[in-house]
Design an enzyme around this catalytic site. Structure first.
Site, PDB file in Angstrom:
ATOM      1  N   GLY A 283       0.803  -1.107   0.383  1.00  0.00           N
ATOM      2  CA  GLY A 283      -0.084   0.061  -0.137  1.00  0.00           C
ATOM      3  C   GLY A 283       0.337   1.327  -0.214  1.00  0.00           C
ATOM      4  O   GLY A 283       0.614   1.848  -0.974  1.00  0.00           O
ATOM      5  N   CYS A 352      -7.959  21.234  18.607  1.00  0.00           N
ATOM      6  CA  CYS A 352      -7.434  21.964  19.954  1.00  0.00           C
ATOM      7  C   CYS A 352      -6.999  20.882  21.141  1.00  0.00           C
ATOM      8  O   CYS A 352      -7.420  20.630  22.339  1.00  0.00           O
ATOM      9  CB  CYS A 352      -9.464  21.935  20.672  1.00  0.00           C
ATOM     10  SG  CYS A 352     -10.439  23.017  19.641  1.00  0.00           S
TER      11      CYS A 352
HETATM   12  N1  LLP Z   1      -1.987  -6.139   4.008  1.00  0.00           N
HETATM   13  C1  LLP Z   1      -2.350  -5.952   4.866  1.00  0.00           C
HETATM   14  C2  LLP Z   1      -3.323  -7.319   5.994  1.00  0.00           C
HETATM   15  C3  LLP Z   1      -2.595  -5.002   6.037  1.00  0.00           C
HETATM   16  O1  LLP Z   1      -2.888  -5.389   6.994  1.00  0.00           O
HETATM   17  C4  LLP Z   1      -2.118  -3.779   5.528  1.00  0.00           C
HETATM   18  C5  LLP Z   1      -1.582  -3.078   6.547  1.00  0.00           C
HETATM   19  C6  LLP Z   1      -1.353  -3.494   3.877  1.00  0.00           C
HETATM   20  C7  LLP Z   1      -1.415  -5.398   3.170  1.00  0.00           C
HETATM   21  C8  LLP Z   1      -0.765  -2.785   3.978  1.00  0.00           C
HETATM   22  O2  LLP Z   1       0.296  -2.270   4.108  1.00  0.00           O
HETATM   23  P1  LLP Z   1       1.589  -1.423   3.529  1.00  0.00           P
HETATM   24  O3  LLP Z   1       2.190  -2.206   2.286  1.00  0.00           O
HETATM   25  O4  LLP Z   1       1.227   0.234   3.104  1.00  0.00           O
HETATM   26  O5  LLP Z   1       2.564  -1.003   5.015  1.00  0.00           O
HETATM   27  N2  LLP Z   1      -2.014   3.135   9.543  1.00  0.00           N
HETATM   28  C9  LLP Z   1      -0.403   2.692  10.301  1.00  0.00           C
HETATM   29  C10 LLP Z   1      -0.219   1.867   8.731  1.00  0.00           C
HETATM   30  C11 LLP Z   1      -1.150   0.266   8.788  1.00  0.00           C
HETATM   31  C12 LLP Z   1      -1.112  -0.634   8.076  1.00  0.00           C
HETATM   32  C13 LLP Z   1      -2.057  -1.663   8.258  1.00  0.00           C
HETATM   33  N3  LLP Z   1      -2.137  -2.626   7.437  1.00  0.00           N
HETATM   34  C14 LLP Z   1       0.433   3.342   9.226  1.00  0.00           C
HETATM   35  O6  LLP Z   1      -0.056   5.038   8.930  1.00  0.00           O
HETATM   36  O7  LLP Z   1       1.847   3.675   9.378  1.00  0.00           O
END
Ligand code: LLP
Length: 424
Positions: A283, A352
């Site tokens: 992602g 805030c």
């Molecule tokens: N696959 C699964 C099953 C996941 O849970 C996630 C992310 C991805 C793929 C993609 O991961 P990436 O390639 O984006 O690292 N909000 C947090 C990140 C949470 C990721 C949750 N799962 C942040 O802003 O760092």
């Protein structure tokens, strides 16, 4: 810190106009601000396409874009056009992807606690893969499908027992996790057997996701070893290593490429003699560095000898990551992109609370003034998607720029949007 913002933190197709103004894909930042206002997310479309292409080259058919990083119909369509499948973690994400015209067969449905409604939705829409996360979910699927004779296609999410070094809130591969079936205590094998023997499930493979913003290829290697062993043992046709590849947010950080990640995972699987189709679901690595957020400076408060607070028209509603994970970002002034950044500031939002900090230690050129446009780079992932209406703030607009033109893909919210769900 005095150097201008470095190119590696900016979208691929960034350039500088003769007067020092940043351009993305040939579009001047001041033109975008005049047209759409601030705060504004600006995405370089060709940058996203090139990352999708890298993912498809590195992993091949079945590689998915993890839509939680950033999703709207334009984004889903783009990823699909570039040959990616789409990972969705809720019915809402699935809905947006389907509205975009992505075929249901290209969706992979995740979630540690999918509701009966969500599973029903996945079945009715014939979503391509359901990634099963618990025995309860298998029970629920069986009771929904009953003796209809229909089968869903599924992967089993396993917990490989790998502690990836990243923020504890986003590690998911360690045994003590709410996600998936633990390998070390035999639950993963039990789950594979249980799913494989269910008349309602066509079990296609196994899946793991060890965490997000992971820089260690070694962690990915270890997880791939665990997955490879299980996959070989059960002779299943598919194996997914999840997402998680880290990206650089700060000058001193260095991203790994999707290609290096793919090569690492594939070489482990090749050595282990895996014949399953090996895939992944990035992602952040697809969208993070494709975007910048533009803000207008509203107030500047100098605390002599302590710090200078620069407050902008955004904040934790468009980027909650610093408040949630202590994540660091850089700052720069898009109108003076080549100037040295000699002045230290703390960039704060308009909410805030004191935790509403966007950049605790940022650098800008001397002479920043109220009304100037300020930017944070690498905001394409988990900014807009995790944004909120806190303080009833209107969520920002998102534009895609490409080949000298811009298009609005998410309009700025209006006051009337705040009343959409208010029953009076
Ligand atoms: N696959 C699964 C099953 C996941 O849970 C996630 C992310 C991805 C793929 C993609 O991961 P990436 O390639 O984006 O690292 N909000 C947090 C990140 C949470 C990721 C949750 N799962 C942040 O802003 O760092």
């Amino acid at each position: 810190m005095t150097d201008p913002i470095s190119q590696k933190l900016l979208p691929d197709n960034s350039s500088v106009d003769t007067d020092g103004m940043l351009m993305i894909a040939g579009v001047r930042i001041d033109t975008l601000v005049a047209k759409y206002g601030t705060p504004l997310f600006v995405y370089d479309e060709a940058h996203i396409r090139s990352r999708c292409q890298q993912a498809v080259r590195a992993f091949g058919e079945g590689v998915s874009y993890a839509s939680k990083a950033f999703l709207c119909t334009a984004m889903a369509r783009l990823a699909y056009e570039e040959g990616m499948h789409i990972d969705v973690a809720t019915m809402g994400e699935a809905h947006v992807a389907l509205e975009a015209g992505v075929p249901a067969s290209h969706l992979v449905f995740h979630g540690n606690n999918k509701s009966t409604t969500e599973l029903q939705y996945a079945i009715e829409n014939q979503i391509g893969r359901i990634v099963i996360d618990s025995f309860d979910e298998i029970d629920r699927l069986e009771s929904l499908l009953g003796d209809s004779g229909d089968q869903i296609q599924a992967l089993i999410r396993i917990t490989p027992g790998i502690q990836a070094s990243t923020h504890e809130y986003v590690t998911t591969g360690q045994d003590d996790s709410k996600f998936g079936f633990t390998v070390s205590n035999g639950l993963a094998e039990d789950a594979v057997r249980r799913a494989a023997s269910s008349p309602c499930i066509e079990l296609l493979g196994i899946h793991a996701h060890i965490g997000s913003q992971v820089f260690s290829l070694d962690s990915f290697r270890k997880a791939a070893e665990v997955l490879a062993n299980l996959s070989n043992h059960f002779e299943l046709p598919e194996l997914s290593v999840g997402g998680g590849l880290g990206v650089a947010y700060l000058e001193e950080e260095q991203s790994l490429s999707i290609e290096e990640w793919g090569l690492t995972v594939k070489s482990v699987c090749d050595e282990a003699g895996v014949t399953a189709r090996v895939t992944s679901e990035p992602g952040r690595a697809i969208v993070a560095s494709s975007a910048v957020t533009l803000y207008s400076v509203g107030t500047i408060k100098e605390l002599e000898g302590i710090r200078t607070y620069v407050a902008v028209d955004g904040g934790m509603h468009d980027n909650p990551r610093p408040a949630l994970y202590g994540s660091g970002y850089e700052t720069f002034v898009p109108g003076r992109v080549l100037d040295s950044r000699t002045s230290e500031i703390t960039l704060v939002g308009k909410h805030c609370e004191s935790g509403d900090v966007i950049v605790s230690q940022g650098y800008v050129p001397e002479g920043l003034a109220v009304g100037d446009i300020l930017a944070t780079p690498v905001t394409g992932a988990y900014g807009h998607s995790m944004g909120s209406n806190y303080n009833k703030v209107l969520r920002p607009a998102v534009v895609f720029v490409n080949g000298g033109t811009d298009r609005l893909v998410i309009r700025r919210e209006m006051l009337s949007d705040l009343m959409n769900t208010d029953m009076g």
